[in-house]
Design a protein around this motif. Sequence first.
Motif, mmCIF file in Angstrom:
data_model
loop_
_atom_site.group_PDB
_atom_site.id
_atom_site.type_symbol
_atom_site.label_atom_id
_atom_site.label_comp_id
_atom_site.label_asym_id
_atom_site.label_seq_id
_atom_site.Cartn_x
_atom_site.Cartn_y
_atom_site.Cartn_z
ATOM 1 N N LYS A 26 -5.145 3.881 1.571
ATOM 2 C CA LYS A 26 -4.078 4.324 2.484
ATOM 3 C C LYS A 26 -4.008 5.849 2.535
ATOM 4 O O LYS A 26 -3.869 6.426 3.612
ATOM 5 C CB LYS A 26 -2.729 3.742 2.066
ATOM 6 N N ASP A 60 -4.666 7.896 5.909
ATOM 7 C CA ASP A 60 -3.594 8.743 6.436
ATOM 8 C C ASP A 60 -3.982 10.218 6.474
ATOM 9 O O ASP A 60 -3.221 11.045 6.959
ATOM 10 C CB ASP A 60 -2.325 8.588 5.600
ATOM 11 N N PRO A 72 0.799 -1.230 0.000
ATOM 12 C CA PRO A 72 0.000 0.000 0.000
ATOM 13 C C PRO A 72 0.832 1.281 0.000
ATOM 14 O O PRO A 72 0.478 2.248 -0.663
ATOM 15 C CB PRO A 72 -0.830 -0.106 1.281
ATOM 16 N N ALA A 73 1.963 1.288 0.692
ATOM 17 C CA ALA A 73 2.803 2.494 0.745
ATOM 18 C C ALA A 73 3.375 2.823 -0.635
ATOM 19 O O ALA A 73 3.452 3.995 -1.012
ATOM 20 C CB ALA A 73 3.921 2.312 1.759
#
Length: 95
Positions: free
Chosen positions: A59, A63, A12-13
């Motif tokens: 994500k 975030d 995901p990052a």
Amino acid sequence: MKFVKARPYAEPANAAARLIEIAKTLRIDEGRMPIGEWNSTFIWNDKASVAEYTLGRDKLIADGIIKMHECGGFFMWVEPGADGQVPGTNPPQDV
């Protein structure tokens, strides 16, 4: 023995980082980024999957970097906080 190549956006990052790069190149109309341009660039040009796009998008939302417009067809950057920084965009500092 592996028969499948590693997918660069499976994490995901990594997917989120690429989506931010794409978002910086999009036309922004009244603070809105069109979802269609965003996901088509990621899926068709980068050869990513829909699942990888979804992981990266979720994500970024979790975030606090982007939020979905009320109509569902656009994303918007989250408003900067009092310190002028958008939440989730600063790496943690080692103490």
